[in-house]
Design an enzyme around this catalytic site. Structure first.
Site, PDB file in Angstrom:
ATOM      1  N   THR A   1      51.437 131.599  52.132  1.00  0.00           N
ATOM      2  CA  THR A   1      51.377 130.869  53.399  1.00  0.00           C
ATOM      3  C   THR A   1      52.768 130.465  53.857  1.00  0.00           C
ATOM      4  O   THR A   1      53.097 130.555  55.047  1.00  0.00           O
ATOM      5  CB  THR A   1      50.481 129.623  53.250  1.00  0.00           C
ATOM      6  OG1 THR A   1      49.145 130.053  52.958  1.00  0.00           O
ATOM      7  CG2 THR A   1      50.474 128.792  54.516  1.00  0.00           C
TER       8      THR A   1
ATOM      9  N   LEU B   1      54.337 121.320  56.997  1.00  0.00           N
ATOM     10  CA  LEU B   1      53.333 120.612  56.204  1.00  0.00           C
ATOM     11  C   LEU B   1      53.516 119.095  56.216  1.00  0.00           C
ATOM     12  O   LEU B   1      53.023 118.402  55.324  1.00  0.00           O
ATOM     13  CB  LEU B   1      53.297 121.131  54.753  1.00  0.00           C
ATOM     14  CG  LEU B   1      52.962 122.616  54.585  1.00  0.00           C
ATOM     15  CD1 LEU B   1      52.988 123.001  53.114  1.00  0.00           C
ATOM     16  CD2 LEU B   1      51.594 122.941  55.186  1.00  0.00           C
TER      17      LEU B   1
ATOM     18  N   GLU C   1      46.325 123.419  52.160  1.00  0.00           N
ATOM     19  CA  GLU C   1      46.391 124.280  53.349  1.00  0.00           C
ATOM     20  C   GLU C   1      47.013 125.587  52.895  1.00  0.00           C
ATOM     21  O   GLU C   1      48.230 125.698  52.769  1.00  0.00           O
ATOM     22  CB  GLU C   1      47.231 123.631  54.458  1.00  0.00           C
ATOM     23  CG  GLU C   1      46.548 122.455  55.118  1.00  0.00           C
ATOM     24  CD  GLU C   1      47.165 122.079  56.454  1.00  0.00           C
ATOM     25  OE1 GLU C   1      47.661 122.987  57.169  1.00  0.00           O
ATOM     26  OE2 GLU C   1      47.145 120.878  56.784  1.00  0.00           O
TER      27      GLU C   1
ATOM     28  N   CYS D   1      40.606  93.646  39.385  1.00  0.00           N
ATOM     29  CA  CYS D   1      41.307  94.100  38.183  1.00  0.00           C
ATOM     30  C   CYS D   1      41.475  92.944  37.198  1.00  0.00           C
ATOM     31  O   CYS D   1      41.616  91.786  37.580  1.00  0.00           O
ATOM     32  CB  CYS D   1      42.654  94.718  38.540  1.00  0.00           C
ATOM     33  SG  CYS D   1      43.812  93.609  39.368  1.00  0.00           S
TER      34      CYS D   1
ATOM     35  N   GLU E   1      42.272  91.203  47.192  1.00  0.00           N
ATOM     36  CA  GLU E   1      41.812  89.845  46.916  1.00  0.00           C
ATOM     37  C   GLU E   1      42.918  88.821  47.145  1.00  0.00           C
ATOM     38  O   GLU E   1      42.682  87.747  47.706  1.00  0.00           O
ATOM     39  CB  GLU E   1      41.314  89.736  45.461  1.00  0.00           C
ATOM     40  CG  GLU E   1      40.159  90.670  45.138  1.00  0.00           C
ATOM     41  CD  GLU E   1      40.598  91.993  44.538  1.00  0.00           C
ATOM     42  OE1 GLU E   1      39.930  92.461  43.604  1.00  0.00           O
ATOM     43  OE2 GLU E   1      41.616  92.558  45.001  1.00  0.00           O
TER      44      GLU E   1
ATOM     45  N   ASP F   1      53.823 131.896  57.374  1.00  0.00           N
ATOM     46  CA  ASP F   1      53.761 130.956  58.493  1.00  0.00           C
ATOM     47  C   ASP F   1      54.958 130.026  58.593  1.00  0.00           C
ATOM     48  O   ASP F   1      55.155 129.387  59.635  1.00  0.00           O
ATOM     49  CB  ASP F   1      52.486 130.106  58.385  1.00  0.00           C
ATOM     50  CG  ASP F   1      51.215 130.941  58.456  1.00  0.00           C
ATOM     51  OD1 ASP F   1      51.281 132.069  58.974  1.00  0.00           O
ATOM     52  OD2 ASP F   1      50.170 130.465  57.987  1.00  0.00           O
TER      53      ASP F   1
ATOM     54  N   ARG G   1      52.483 114.659  61.448  1.00  0.00           N
ATOM     55  CA  ARG G   1      53.174 114.412  62.723  1.00  0.00           C
ATOM     56  C   ARG G   1      52.250 113.889  63.818  1.00  0.00           C
ATOM     57  O   ARG G   1      52.693 113.144  64.684  1.00  0.00           O
ATOM     58  CB  ARG G   1      53.833 115.719  63.213  1.00  0.00           C
ATOM     59  CG  ARG G   1      54.852 116.286  62.234  1.00  0.00           C
ATOM     60  CD  ARG G   1      55.520 117.538  62.773  1.00  0.00           C
ATOM     61  NE  ARG G   1      54.582 118.624  63.018  1.00  0.00           N
ATOM     62  CZ  ARG G   1      54.101 119.429  62.075  1.00  0.00           C
ATOM     63  NH1 ARG G   1      54.456 119.260  60.814  1.00  0.00           N
ATOM     64  NH2 ARG G   1      53.261 120.415  62.378  1.00  0.00           N
TER      65      ARG G   1
END
Length: 364
Positions: free
Chosen positions: A193, A201, A287, A72, A46, A197, A204
């Protein structure tokens, strides 16, 4: 209101922990000003719209203001937006959804009406909620909104049994996954994970000025301080086991160790999400592997399933979820499809827990 929602969309990556809000001002049937919520501590939607009107020397007296969230009415990081609106004397304020924050919760509407300003609510309510499920969830359920991101073959495999998974989906699907990372407050994974792997995380594949916090559940405190995850930015590590030597090695890599209560030898996930809500985390992008995904579904903590399906068949493979065997179909975890989007050769399916959604709708 559609224009106001488009403004709110521009705050998708940057407004957290505030809600994403858009505002437009219409005078004599013409759009004269617009704005969206800036980064935390800066102007709300606003105020941005009012500033634009002032710069053009446009009076708001008699105008209609469209805003995607109730203005608000309290002092937080910024002064109340409702005071600024009242000072401008618009004839009407049209609001998409009410603010579930107990410090507002209808008081903004009441203040406007007390000043003789017409208020209309509930216009495009669900579209506004879809931009802010995490904020509303944090306010009314005291936990974030959680989605599980999974990339799989048509027969439900996320990786070959030897662990190979790069890449099941193509670049368009992967870039879309980074969009969902970017809009979240926390990207959460499990130690399995990270060990298998070694992911970064980070966001990109889409431009963003704000990287979400990366976090990992490591109940037995076994991930290596040399994991790619520890790239210098703070990483939250949730554990239920204390090992000072290992903990100190992680702290040296800018890890924040958070010890939570255990449940069956694992981090208590309800305690984890309560912690996140207490730290103003609105949305969590998970993930992880089948074990953590399965537990989140089983415990009713997965609000959405963000699934990317590739047109291939893997045969014996690692599954999307580890879930207990059922004896009746009625005991299955039910979700509803809310979106299907082709992405290159793949398709993105978004499914939502309808009970989670209805719990939010009651408060807006």
């Amino acid at each position: 209101m559609a224009l106001a929602l488009a403004q709110a969309q521009q705050a998708l990556y940057s407004a957290s922990p505030n809600p994403r809000v858009g505002c437009v001002v219409v005078q004599n049937g013409q759009l004269v000003a617009k704005g969206f919520t800036q980064v935390t501590g800066q102007a709300h939607a606003e105020i941005m719209a009012l500033r634009q009107a002032h710069e053009q020397q446009i009076s708001l007296e008699g105008a209609t203001v469209y805003v995607t969230l109730e203005p608000c009415s309290h002092y937080g990081r910024t002064p109340p937006c409702v005071d600024a609106l009242i000072q401008e004397r618009p004839a009407r304020v049209v609001i998409a959804m009410l603010d579930p924050n107990p410090q507002v919760a209808g008081q903004g509407v009441a203040r406007l009406q007390a000043e003789g300003i017409e208020v209309v609510t509930g216009v495009c309510q669900e579209q506004a909620l879809a931009l802010n499920p995490g904020f509303v969830s944090r306010m009314v359920r005291k936990r974030p909104w959680v989605w599980l991101k999974v990339a799989a073959s048509l027969d439900g495999g996320t990786a070959l049994l030897n662990g190979q998974s790069q890449w099941i989906t193509d670049s368009a699907a992967r870039a879309d996954g980074h969009h969902w990372r970017a809009r979240s407050c926390v990207v959460l994974s499990g130690s399995g994970t990270v060990l298998a792997d070694n992911p970064l995380l980070t966001v990109r594949d889409v431009p963003t000025e704000r990287q979400p916090i990366r976090a990992v559940i490591d109940s037995r405190l076994q991930i290596s301080p040399n994991a790619r995850l520890f790239n210098g930015d703070e990483v939250w590590v949730f554990t239920c086991r204390h090992n000072e030597l290992h903990a100190e090695a992680l702290r040296q890599k800018n890890a924040r160790l958070i010890v939570l209560p255990a449940s069956n030898g694992q981090v208590n996930l309800h305690a984890l999400f309560n912690f996140l809500a207490d730290h103003e985390i609105n949305e969590v992008h998970v993930e992880a592997g089948a074990a953590l995904n399965g537990v989140l579904v089983e415990q009713g903590l997965a609000d959405e399933l963000l699934t990317y399906l590739a047109p291939m068949l893997l045969g014996p493979a690692k599954p999307m979820f580890h879930l207990p065997e059922l004896s009746q179909l009625s005991a299955a975890a039910h979700f509803e499809f809310i979106d299907a989007l082709p992405l290159g050769n793949d398709i993105r399916l978004l499914a939502r827990n309808s009970n989670s959604w209805e719990a939010l709708k009651k408060h807006v």
